[in-house]
Motif scaffolding. Structure first.
Motif, PDB file in Angstrom:
ATOM      1  N   LYS B  22       0.816  -1.222   0.000  1.00 25.73           N
ATOM      2  CA  LYS B  22       0.000   0.000   0.000  1.00 25.73           C
ATOM      3  C   LYS B  22       0.847   1.268   0.000  1.00 25.73           C
ATOM      4  N   VAL B  23       2.151   1.127   0.212  1.00 25.26           N
ATOM      5  CA  VAL B  23       3.037   2.301   0.253  1.00 25.26           C
ATOM      6  C   VAL B  23       3.954   2.254  -0.977  1.00 25.26           C
ATOM      7  N   PRO B  24       3.683   3.106  -1.972  1.00 25.19           N
ATOM      8  CA  PRO B  24       4.456   3.028  -3.216  1.00 25.19           C
ATOM      9  C   PRO B  24       5.976   3.071  -3.012  1.00 25.19           C
ATOM     10  N   TYR B  25       6.467   3.951  -2.124  1.00 23.03           N
ATOM     11  CA  TYR B  25       7.910   4.077  -1.948  1.00 23.03           C
ATOM     12  C   TYR B  25       8.507   2.835  -1.280  1.00 23.03           C
ATOM     13  N   ALA B  26       7.762   2.223  -0.341  1.00 26.23           N
ATOM     14  CA  ALA B  26       8.243   0.987   0.294  1.00 26.23           C
ATOM     15  C   ALA B  26       8.333  -0.128  -0.758  1.00 26.23           C
ATOM     16  N   THR B  27       7.376  -0.137  -1.677  1.00 24.03           N
ATOM     17  CA  THR B  27       7.374  -1.114  -2.766  1.00 24.03           C
ATOM     18  C   THR B  27       8.540  -0.848  -3.714  1.00 24.03           C
ATOM     19  N   TYR B  28       8.768   0.450  -4.003  1.00 21.46           N
ATOM     20  CA  TYR B  28       9.873   0.832  -4.897  1.00 21.46           C
ATOM     21  C   TYR B  28      11.220   0.382  -4.330  1.00 21.46           C
ATOM     22  N   LEU B  29      11.404   0.561  -2.996  1.00 20.94           N
ATOM     23  CA  LEU B  29      12.667   0.139  -2.377  1.00 20.94           C
ATOM     24  C   LEU B  29      12.784  -1.385  -2.347  1.00 20.94           C
ATOM     25  N   GLY B  30      11.643  -2.075  -2.365  1.00 20.07           N
ATOM     26  CA  GLY B  30      11.644  -3.545  -2.358  1.00 20.07           C
ATOM     27  C   GLY B  30      11.632  -4.140  -0.960  1.00 20.07           C
TER      28      GLY B  30
END
Lengths: 161, 152
Positions: B22-30
């Motif tokens: 649900k958190v785009p930046y957390a997903t981006y960092l992996g």
């Protein structure tokens, strides 16, 4: 060491931003150098969002931007110039939220240099320098024996591929 | 469904995966998370896009900080009796050694949770948990729930 000219400062800051894969991918770029004060800009991107309900940028993105801006501010400091400066510590106060769709600017300046340590302060803002969304202070270790080598910059093309 | 809708779910591995999504930046960092009993182990998998020093190569220090701060936020939500989304007040980070291009782990301690403020400390390491790469401390504001005040 000899202070760098404005042109050299700009050249090195631009090369640093593109040579480092992460800052290159983030699109962090030079906004301005005024004397010893450095301003970098981070363009808004959806993948940097922390709160999808508002579109606000993640606070961790500010950690990356401020770490990079305060760290490279040493290049603009006439007492330091182009040396390697590993980060010792970084403290960020979150004063506001980066609104959706807005680029973030980060401003930094070294305010004290000792033989081994550079003390640096800065802030981030979106719309007005008078309304910072974050303030940062940090210390960097000076390693004057490790100057940026020509090799570091000649590897640039290879890294960017 | 937003993150606020699922923060009350039992904080198991599946729930944490859904929070991260649900958190785009957390997903981006992996970012990934494993749950071991009461402990949560956060993982930042090695990825070339996170490099901050191409010569070593090492992961960007700011990225390690962002990972630790996000870990602290999720950890706090997982430990709350009545979960709400906390807001970061300040973040203080000490770098102890460069983070090489390897998997990075983080573990958190909820040092103090008051009514309005929480203090979370975070340790990040790579190969050995007793040789941390960075330690950090975050203060979070715990917003008062509007539903708590309006008792009909």
């Amino acid at each position: 060491m000899r202070p760098l000219s404005l042109c050299d400062k700009e050249k090195i800051i631009n090369r640093m931003s593109s040579f480092i894969p992460h800052t290159h991918l983030q699109g962090i770029c030079l906004d301005s150098i005024v004397g010893e004060e450095l301003t970098l800009r981070l363009p808004y991107r959806k993948e940097l969002v922390g709160d999808p309900e508002t579109g606000a940028i993640h606070s961790g993105v500010l950690t990356v931007l401020l770490d990079h801006t305060l760290g490279t501010a040493s290049i603009c400091c006439d007492q330091i110039g182009a040396t390697i400066t590993p980060t010792l510590d970084l403290r960020i106060d979150h004063l506001g939220v980066a609104p959706a769709g807005k680029d973030i600017f980060a401003v930094a300046r070294v305010y004290k240099v000792t033989r081994r340590v550079a003390f640096t302060a800065g802030y981030a803002y979106c719309e007005s320098r008078e309304e910072p969304i974050a303030k940062a202070t940090g210390s960097w270790v000076l390693m004057p024996e490790l100057q940026f080598s020509e090799e570091l910059f000649s590897a640039e093309a290879q890294v960017q591929q | 469904m937003t993150l606020s809708d699922i923060i009350h779910d039992e904080p198991n591995a599946d729930t944490l995966r859904r929070w991260i999504e649900k958190v785009p930046y957390a997903t981006y960092l992996g970012i990934e998370a494993e749950v071991h009993g009461n402990e949560i182990l956060f993982l930042l998998p090695a990825n070339k896009k996170l490099i901050g020093n191409p010569t070593l190569p090492a992961i960007h220090g700011g990225v390690v900080g962002a990972f630790m701060e996000q870990a602290a936020g999720f950890y706090l939500v997982a430990k709350m009796d009545n979960p709400v989304l906390p807001k970061i007040i300040d973040f203080s980070l000490d770098y102890l050694r460069p983070s090489r291009l390897r998997d990075t782990f983080a573990q958190c301690t909820l040092t103090r949770q008051g009514r309005f403020i929480a203090n979370v400390s975070i340790t990040a390491w790579q190969e050995q948990s007793d040789k941390p790469n960075a330690i950090a401390r975050a203060h979070f504001l715990i917003p008062e729930r509007s539903t708590d005040t309006g008792i009909p």
